[in-house]
Design a protein around this motif. Structure first.
Motif, short mmCIF file in Angstrom:
data_model
loop_
_atom_site.label_atom_id
_atom_site.label_comp_id
_atom_site.label_asym_id
_atom_site.label_seq_id
_atom_site.Cartn_x
_atom_site.Cartn_y
_atom_site.Cartn_z
N VAL A 199 3.29 7.83 -16.33
CA VAL A 199 3.06 6.52 -15.73
C VAL A 199 1.79 5.94 -16.35
CG1 VAL A 199 2.39 5.38 -13.59
CG2 VAL A 199 4.22 7.06 -13.57
N LEU A 203 -1.34 1.69 -13.09
CA LEU A 203 -1.58 2.37 -11.82
C LEU A 203 -2.89 1.90 -11.19
CD1 LEU A 203 0.15 4.45 -10.39
CD2 LEU A 203 -1.20 6.25 -11.44
N LEU A 249 -2.60 -1.57 -9.79
CA LEU A 249 -1.86 -1.58 -8.53
C LEU A 249 -2.72 -1.00 -7.39
CD1 LEU A 249 1.60 -0.48 -9.92
CD2 LEU A 249 1.08 -2.66 -8.82
N PHE A 274 -4.96 -3.70 -6.37
CA PHE A 274 -4.17 -4.70 -5.63
C PHE A 274 -3.97 -4.24 -4.18
CE2 PHE A 274 -0.10 -6.36 -4.10
CZ PHE A 274 -0.22 -7.70 -4.37
N LEU A 280 -5.62 -5.84 -0.75
CA LEU A 280 -4.70 -6.30 0.29
C LEU A 280 -5.19 -5.89 1.68
CD1 LEU A 280 -2.00 -7.73 -0.24
CD2 LEU A 280 -0.87 -5.52 -0.08
N GLY A 310 11.35 -4.25 5.96
CA GLY A 310 11.41 -3.90 4.57
C GLY A 310 12.58 -4.38 3.93
N LEU A 364 1.72 5.46 -4.86
CA LEU A 364 1.75 4.50 -5.97
C LEU A 364 2.39 5.05 -7.24
CD1 LEU A 364 -1.58 2.47 -5.99
CD2 LEU A 364 0.76 1.65 -5.78
N ASP A 365 2.02 6.27 -7.57
CA ASP A 365 2.55 6.89 -8.78
C ASP A 365 4.08 6.95 -8.75
OD1 ASP A 365 1.34 8.97 -11.02
OD2 ASP A 365 3.36 9.48 -10.36
N LEU A 399 5.67 3.43 -8.94
CA LEU A 399 5.68 2.85 -10.29
C LEU A 399 6.72 3.53 -11.17
CD1 LEU A 399 4.53 0.83 -12.27
CD2 LEU A 399 2.66 2.39 -12.77
N ARG A 400 6.82 4.84 -11.03
CA ARG A 400 7.81 5.60 -11.80
C ARG A 400 9.22 5.09 -11.47
NH1 ARG A 400 6.65 10.20 -14.41
NH2 ARG A 400 4.62 10.47 -13.45
N MET A 431 9.92 1.64 -12.75
CA MET A 431 10.21 1.63 -14.19
C MET A 431 11.67 1.99 -14.45
SD MET A 431 6.58 3.26 -15.50
CE MET A 431 7.07 3.75 -17.14
N ARG A 491 8.42 -2.48 -18.21
CA ARG A 491 7.14 -2.14 -17.59
C ARG A 491 6.52 -3.27 -16.79
NH1 ARG A 491 3.32 1.97 -21.00
NH2 ARG A 491 4.78 3.71 -20.91
N GLU A 509 5.76 -3.32 -12.69
CA GLU A 509 4.47 -3.54 -12.02
C GLU A 509 4.59 -4.65 -10.97
OE1 GLU A 509 1.30 -3.45 -14.90
OE2 GLU A 509 -0.13 -4.13 -13.40
N VAL A 546 6.35 -3.30 -7.92
CA VAL A 546 5.49 -2.47 -7.06
C VAL A 546 4.53 -3.36 -6.27
CG1 VAL A 546 3.79 -0.60 -6.98
CG2 VAL A 546 5.68 -0.46 -8.59
N GLN A 547 4.00 -4.38 -6.91
CA GLN A 547 3.11 -5.31 -6.20
C GLN A 547 3.84 -5.94 -5.02
OE1 GLN A 547 1.09 -8.43 -8.17
NE2 GLN A 547 -0.20 -7.10 -9.38
N LEU A 565 4.17 -3.41 -2.32
CA LEU A 565 2.91 -3.17 -1.60
C LEU A 565 2.66 -4.29 -0.59
CD1 LEU A 565 0.54 -2.01 -4.51
CD2 LEU A 565 1.55 -0.60 -2.71
N LEU A 566 2.94 -5.50 -1.02
CA LEU A 566 2.74 -6.66 -0.15
C LEU A 566 3.68 -6.59 1.07
CD1 LEU A 566 1.05 -9.25 -0.16
CD2 LEU A 566 2.92 -10.40 -1.33
N ARG A 567 4.93 -6.29 0.81
CA ARG A 567 5.91 -6.20 1.90
C ARG A 567 5.56 -5.05 2.84
NH1 ARG A 567 11.63 -7.73 0.74
NH2 ARG A 567 11.56 -9.51 -0.65
N ILE A 618 11.94 -0.44 1.07
CA ILE A 618 11.28 -1.74 0.87
C ILE A 618 11.43 -2.17 -0.59
CG2 ILE A 618 9.03 -2.90 0.79
CD1 ILE A 618 8.22 -1.33 3.25
#
Lengths: 102, 196
Positions: free
Chosen positions: A74, A79, A82, A85, A89, A102, B35-36, B39-40, B43, B49, B53, B56-57, B60-62, B82
């Motif tokens: 990754v 990472l 994020l 971010f 938040l 969700g 997070l890891d 993101l995986r 992808m 890529r 990203e 994932v953003q 995170l927001l949701r 989600i």
């Protein structure tokens, strides 16, 4: 198939072993660690003794290994972006509190 | 009078502050450590890529917006669900014609991704054939293989990520691996499939 299995069982002196049919059904779940310990032991025992099922298992194990090797790491910078971010938040004052499902 | 107003305000606000702090703690403890994996998986789901990203953003927001409904258990399953919903919404925004069936785009991509048998035989090493066979798989099969074998998800997690039953994950995975194995057998790099 059953005759061969009976022979193995008599040679191994155990009934605690899966059949070729059970192995065929559960092989992928076994290789993925998705079955319970008792079932896994029965399959492992069978794979030690049955050359054809053992060959089948090692073929899929090699395929799995090739796929694992294919995995890219990754990207660290993505990472990190994020993570920032996510941190931003939760640090900002609460303003959007809608209970979104969700 | 002034002091009275302060007292009333603190009685009302204190639980809100405590609740906000609880939400923050829950988010830091349950969301950020994933997070890891997110993101995986992103992808794999987007195959780009930059899109990954963004996805994932969005996730995170949701997740932050719906943290009140999260009970603190099975955070990965919750986050993957989600992410799946976020992905569906993104897909609809980009391809409105697929509103009724977002899976159709995946089906259409199949033919584009499929390589010929000759392409596969050209790959001489085991890994090259596996790679080519993977690329030739229909998208929905390829995604399951990538989620489980490359991203390391369990069957249940892959089911959450894709929004399908666990049994579907298993059957797609088996069929996908069999196809990869058949390509390897065609290139004499694996024994032929036996029949019971």
């Amino acid at each position: 198939m059953n005759g061969r299995l009976s022979w193995w069982r008599s040679m191994a002196g155990t009934k605690d072993m899966a059949s070729c049919m059970q192995v065929a059904r559960q092989l992928h779940a076994y290789l993925d660690g998705e079955i319970d310990d008792v079932a896994a032991r029965r399959i492992a025992r069978h794979l030690e003794l049955c050359r054809r099922c053992g060959l089948e298992a090692s073929t899929y194990t090699e395929i799995k290994s090739a796929l694992v090797r294919r995995g890219e790491p990754v990207p660290d910078e993505a990472l990190e972006r994020l993570r920032r971010f996510g941190e931003d938040l939760v640090d900002q004052p609460r303003d959007e509190s809608g209970d979104e499902t969700g | 009078m002034f002091s009275g107003r302060v007292r009333v305000a603190s009685i009302v606000e204190e639980p809100v502050i405590v609740e906000d702090e609880r939400r923050r703690q829950l988010y830091r403890a349950c969301v950020l450590p994933e997070l890891d994996v997110l993101l995986r998986v992103a992808m794999t789901m987007t195959e780009q890529r930059a899109d990954a990203e963004d996805l994932v953003q969005d996730t995170l927001l949701r997740a932050w917006r719906s943290i009140n409904t999260f009970d603190g258990r099975h955070q990965r399953a919750w986050l993957l669900t989600i992410m799946r919903n976020a992905q569906i919404n993104r897909h609809r925004r980009r391809r409105p014609e697929l509103l009724d069936d977002p899976g159709r785009a995946a089906e259409r991509d199949v033919t584009a991704a499929a390589g010929s048998a000759e392409d596969v035989v050209v790959g001489r090493t085991f890994d090259a054939v596996v790679d080519a066979a993977l690329a030739a798989l229909p998208v929905k099969f390829r995604q399951v293989v990538l989620l489980v074998d490359v991203d390391g998800l369990t069957y249940a997690e892959a089911a959450d990520a894709l929004g399908v039953p666990e049994g579907t994950v298993m059957s797609r995975l088996h069929r996908a691996r069999r196809r990869i194995r058949d390509r390897l057998a065609a290139a004499d790099l694996a024994p032929r499939r036996r029949r019971l």
